[in-house]
Scaffold this motif. Structure first.
Motif, PDB file in Angstrom:
ATOM      1  N   VAL A 100       0.834  -1.210   0.000  1.00 29.65           N
ATOM      2  CA  VAL A 100       0.000   0.000   0.000  1.00 29.65           C
ATOM      3  C   VAL A 100       0.860   1.248   0.000  1.00 29.65           C
ATOM      4  O   VAL A 100       0.608   2.219  -0.730  1.00 29.65           O
ATOM      5  CB  VAL A 100      -0.949  -0.017   1.219  1.00 29.65           C
ATOM      6  CG1 VAL A 100      -1.692   1.310   1.340  1.00 29.65           C
ATOM      7  CG2 VAL A 100      -1.949  -1.155   1.095  1.00 29.65           C
TER       8      VAL A 100
ATOM      9  N   GLN B 254       0.897   4.078  -2.930  1.00 30.65           N
ATOM     10  CA  GLN B 254       0.584   5.471  -2.637  1.00 30.65           C
ATOM     11  C   GLN B 254       1.742   6.397  -3.017  1.00 30.65           C
ATOM     12  O   GLN B 254       1.540   7.477  -3.569  1.00 30.65           O
ATOM     13  CB  GLN B 254       0.262   5.617  -1.145  1.00 30.65           C
ATOM     14  CG  GLN B 254      -1.096   5.070  -0.740  1.00 30.65           C
ATOM     15  CD  GLN B 254      -2.226   5.961  -1.228  1.00 30.65           C
ATOM     16  OE1 GLN B 254      -2.051   7.146  -1.464  1.00 30.65           O
ATOM     17  NE2 GLN B 254      -3.395   5.365  -1.413  1.00 30.65           N
TER      18      GLN B 254
ATOM     19  N   GLY C 135       1.927   6.685  -6.758  1.00 26.80           N
ATOM     20  CA  GLY C 135       0.813   7.503  -7.255  1.00 26.80           C
ATOM     21  C   GLY C 135       1.008   8.972  -6.973  1.00 26.80           C
ATOM     22  O   GLY C 135       0.733   9.834  -7.827  1.00 26.80           O
ATOM     23  N   ALA C 136       1.476   9.288  -5.740  1.00 25.81           N
ATOM     24  CA  ALA C 136       1.695  10.696  -5.387  1.00 25.81           C
ATOM     25  C   ALA C 136       2.815  11.300  -6.238  1.00 25.81           C
ATOM     26  O   ALA C 136       2.751  12.473  -6.626  1.00 25.81           O
ATOM     27  CB  ALA C 136       2.039  10.801  -3.907  1.00 25.81           C
TER      28      ALA C 136
ATOM     29  N   ALA D  80      -2.009  11.434  -0.129  1.00 25.82           N
ATOM     30  CA  ALA D  80      -1.224  10.195  -0.242  1.00 25.82           C
ATOM     31  C   ALA D  80      -0.310  10.026   0.963  1.00 25.82           C
ATOM     32  O   ALA D  80      -0.166   8.924   1.501  1.00 25.82           O
ATOM     33  CB  ALA D  80      -0.406  10.211  -1.532  1.00 25.82           C
TER      34      ALA D  80
ATOM     35  N   THR E  60      -2.321   8.786   3.900  1.00 27.22           N
ATOM     36  CA  THR E  60      -2.590   7.353   3.794  1.00 27.22           C
ATOM     37  C   THR E  60      -1.353   6.532   4.120  1.00 27.22           C
ATOM     38  O   THR E  60      -1.415   5.513   4.823  1.00 27.22           O
ATOM     39  CB  THR E  60      -3.084   7.008   2.374  1.00 27.22           C
ATOM     40  OG1 THR E  60      -4.259   7.763   2.095  1.00 27.22           O
ATOM     41  CG2 THR E  60      -3.389   5.529   2.255  1.00 27.22           C
ATOM     42  N   ILE E  61      -0.199   6.975   3.600  1.00 31.39           N
ATOM     43  CA  ILE E  61       1.056   6.274   3.901  1.00 31.39           C
ATOM     44  C   ILE E  61       1.323   6.280   5.395  1.00 31.39           C
ATOM     45  O   ILE E  61       1.691   5.268   5.999  1.00 31.39           O
ATOM     46  CB  ILE E  61       2.216   6.927   3.130  1.00 31.39           C
ATOM     47  CG1 ILE E  61       2.077   6.658   1.633  1.00 31.39           C
ATOM     48  CG2 ILE E  61       3.560   6.419   3.639  1.00 31.39           C
ATOM     49  CD1 ILE E  61       3.082   7.404   0.786  1.00 31.39           C
TER      50      ILE E  61
ATOM     51  N   THR F  10      -1.182   3.908   7.220  1.00 31.30           N
ATOM     52  CA  THR F  10      -0.867   2.500   6.949  1.00 31.30           C
ATOM     53  C   THR F  10       0.391   2.073   7.687  1.00 31.30           C
ATOM     54  O   THR F  10       0.451   0.980   8.276  1.00 31.30           O
ATOM     55  CB  THR F  10      -0.684   2.300   5.435  1.00 31.30           C
ATOM     56  OG1 THR F  10      -1.876   2.701   4.755  1.00 31.30           O
ATOM     57  CG2 THR F  10      -0.393   0.838   5.123  1.00 31.30           C
TER      58      THR F  10
ATOM     59  N   GLN G 108      -7.887   0.603   2.391  1.00 30.85           N
ATOM     60  CA  GLN G 108      -6.473   0.829   2.108  1.00 30.85           C
ATOM     61  C   GLN G 108      -6.157   0.566   0.642  1.00 30.85           C
ATOM     62  O   GLN G 108      -5.398   1.316   0.004  1.00 30.85           O
ATOM     63  CB  GLN G 108      -5.614  -0.084   2.998  1.00 30.85           C
ATOM     64  CG  GLN G 108      -5.595   0.294   4.456  1.00 30.85           C
ATOM     65  CD  GLN G 108      -4.729  -0.649   5.264  1.00 30.85           C
ATOM     66  OE1 GLN G 108      -4.382  -1.743   4.816  1.00 30.85           O
ATOM     67  NE2 GLN G 108      -4.372  -0.223   6.468  1.00 30.85           N
TER      68      GLN G 108
ATOM     69  N   GLU H  76      -7.590   3.364  -1.500  1.00 30.06           N
ATOM     70  CA  GLU H  76      -6.809   4.584  -1.365  1.00 30.06           C
ATOM     71  C   GLU H  76      -5.497   4.506  -2.140  1.00 30.06           C
ATOM     72  O   GLU H  76      -4.906   5.537  -2.479  1.00 30.06           O
ATOM     73  CB  GLU H  76      -6.524   4.865   0.115  1.00 30.06           C
ATOM     74  CG  GLU H  76      -7.755   5.302   0.892  1.00 30.06           C
ATOM     75  CD  GLU H  76      -7.458   5.463   2.366  1.00 30.06           C
ATOM     76  OE1 GLU H  76      -6.312   5.176   2.770  1.00 30.06           O
ATOM     77  OE2 GLU H  76      -8.362   5.860   3.119  1.00 30.06           O
ATOM     78  N   ALA H  77      -5.042   3.283  -2.405  1.00 35.18           N
ATOM     79  CA  ALA H  77      -3.825   3.105  -3.199  1.00 35.18           C
ATOM     80  C   ALA H  77      -4.089   3.268  -4.686  1.00 35.18           C
ATOM     81  O   ALA H  77      -3.167   3.092  -5.495  1.00 35.18           O
ATOM     82  CB  ALA H  77      -3.212   1.731  -2.928  1.00 35.18           C
ATOM     83  N   GLY H  78      -5.345   3.586  -5.053  1.00 32.20           N
ATOM     84  CA  GLY H  78      -5.661   3.834  -6.454  1.00 32.20           C
ATOM     85  C   GLY H  78      -6.173   2.634  -7.203  1.00 32.20           C
ATOM     86  O   GLY H  78      -6.197   2.646  -8.443  1.00 32.20           O
TER      87      GLY H  78
END
Length: 427
Positions: free
Chosen positions: A213, A217, A220-221, A235, A238-239, A242, A278, A281-283
């Motif tokens: 995850v 993230q 993606g960010a 992002a 979320t990181i 997690t 989760q 949120e990781a896309g």
């Protein structure tokens, strides 16, 4: 030949031998205190053979537990010396019973059986010595003395054999106790190894999923920052969340490993929503279908197996899947089993066909490390099975896990081979 004994045991045996000698010497010498000096000196000289016999038997007593084989040999030497001097049975012969007991209880296998032979042979030789030797005055065994000789032989075999038998019983009891202790140690080592494997499996599940995850993230960010700078804080949040959750789980597992305490809280079906969040949120476009729904609370072992299998499959989808395609998760809670199916499109760089994971598949052929092996072990712990493999560009994980009927439910009634289905309800 020599056994390892505590110093205390050696000292006790020596004290017993010295006490035995202190009693045996006066009996062998037979000194009359009020007799004249010449008479006492002559009696002492005549008793030298008896003194030698007493010392030999006392020596056998002193190291009977330290070296049972040598003690048995010393006892035989004392008996031969006694017969060679033509002496009658005396108090010193009592040491033979203790030596036979020790040979049976603590001796090696060879000494053990030699002790039994010594008991039988000693009884026979002693009887012959009494009725044919110098103590008989040269008289041969007659029909009149034969019954008495037979009685003496039986009594001697019984007395010597009883000492050996008691030692054999003690030996058997000690061996049984040692076997029981070894079995308990082996059971404890097996349980500890199983616990280590469980913790290692949990550690892999937690760390692998959380890092997947975090990586998703972060990637993606990094790509989104150029067009949407506001995406970076989300992002990073979320990181952070997690990583904190993973750190808490790792600390809990390490605490269990250090202190060997009972299992900590394990994931349940209620934690699946957090897991799905989760991944989304990781896309990842995650689509979950649960039909039919579970009724009540399935057993904890089944919930844990389902959670870990779904977690590992989604982790693989994050690491190896094509994030432009959806990931399908299907759960079917049937009356007697739960069926789990996760599908994802494999990324082009990892689209090479992967061998299927079955119960017969060798672990060394699995392309994705310990994760797929862990899924299979999770299922096997609760009596289920897992099949995983690539079908073209789609990687599919299927698991079937039996669900034991709840106590008192119609499905658990005797003679009812087919459990009644659960009635679906909202979760």
């Amino acid at each position: 030949m020599f056994r390892v004994l505590p110093v205390r045991s050696v000292v006790i045996d020596i004290v017993i031998a010295v006490g035995f000698l202190a009693i045996a010497l006066p009996v062998e010498v037979q000194i009359v205190p009020w007799a004249g000096l010449e008479h006492r000196v002559g009696t002492t000289l005549a008793a030298v053979p008896g003194i030698a016999v007493a010392f030999v038997f006392a020596g056998a007593l002193a190291f009977r537990r330290l070296a049972p084989g040598l003690a048995l040999g010393a006892a035989w030497a004392g008996a031969v010396l006694q017969m060679g001097f033509g002496r009658p049975p005396s108090f010193s012969d009592a040491a033979v019973f203790a030596v036979l007991y020790t040979a049976a209880a603590y001796g090696t296998r060879q000494v053990f059986w030699t002790g039994l032979g010594s008991a039988i042979a000693g009884a026979g030789i002693g009887t012959v010595y009494l009725f044919v030797g110098p103590l008989s005055g040269g008289a041969a065994v007659s029909w009149e003395t034969l019954p008495f000789a037979a009685i003496v032989l039986v009594a001697a075999v019984f007395a010597l054999g009883l000492s050996w038998t008691i030692g054999a019983l003690v030996r058997t009891s000690r061996r049984a106790r040692e076997t029981r202790q070894e079995r308990e140690v082996a059971r404890a080592e097996t349980a500890a190894e199983a616990e280590r494997v469980r913790i290692a499996r949990d550690m892999h599940d937690v760390v692998a999923h959380s890092l997947a995850v975090v990586i998703a993230q972060a990637d993606g960010a990094r790509y989104a920052a150029a067009v949407d700078p506001a995406a970076a804080p989300a992002a990073l949040a979320t990181i952070s969340a997690t990583a904190r959750d993973a750190l808490a789980d790792v600390r809990l597992l390490l605490t269990q490993l250090r202190h060997s305490q009972s299992e900590g809280p394990q994931p349940t079906l209620a934690d699946l929503e957090g897991l799905y969040g989760q991944v989304r949120e990781a896309g990842v476009d995650l689509r979950v279908d649960v039909d039919p729904m579970p009724i009540g609370d399935p057993p904890a072992g089944v919930q844990l197996a389902v959670f870990r299998i779904v977690q590992e499959a989604l982790t693989n989808a994050l690491r190896h899947g094509d994030h432009t395609s959806p990931v399908e998760v299907g759960l079917r809670w049937l009356p007697e089993r739960v069926e789990v199916e996760i599908e994802n499109v494999v990324a082009p760089a990892a689209s090479a066909p992967a061998p299927a994971l079955t119960d017969a598949a060798p672990a060394g052929d699995l392309p994705r490390g310990h994760g797929l092996i862990g899924m299979r072990e999770r299922a096997q712990l609760v009596g289920g099975k897992v099949d995983a493999g690539a079908d073209g560009s789609v990687f599919r994980v299927r698991a079937v896990i039996p669900v034991p009927p709840a106590p008192g439910s119609p499905s658990s009634a005797p003679g009812d081979p087919s459990p009644s289905p659960f009635s679906p309800e909202e979760s």
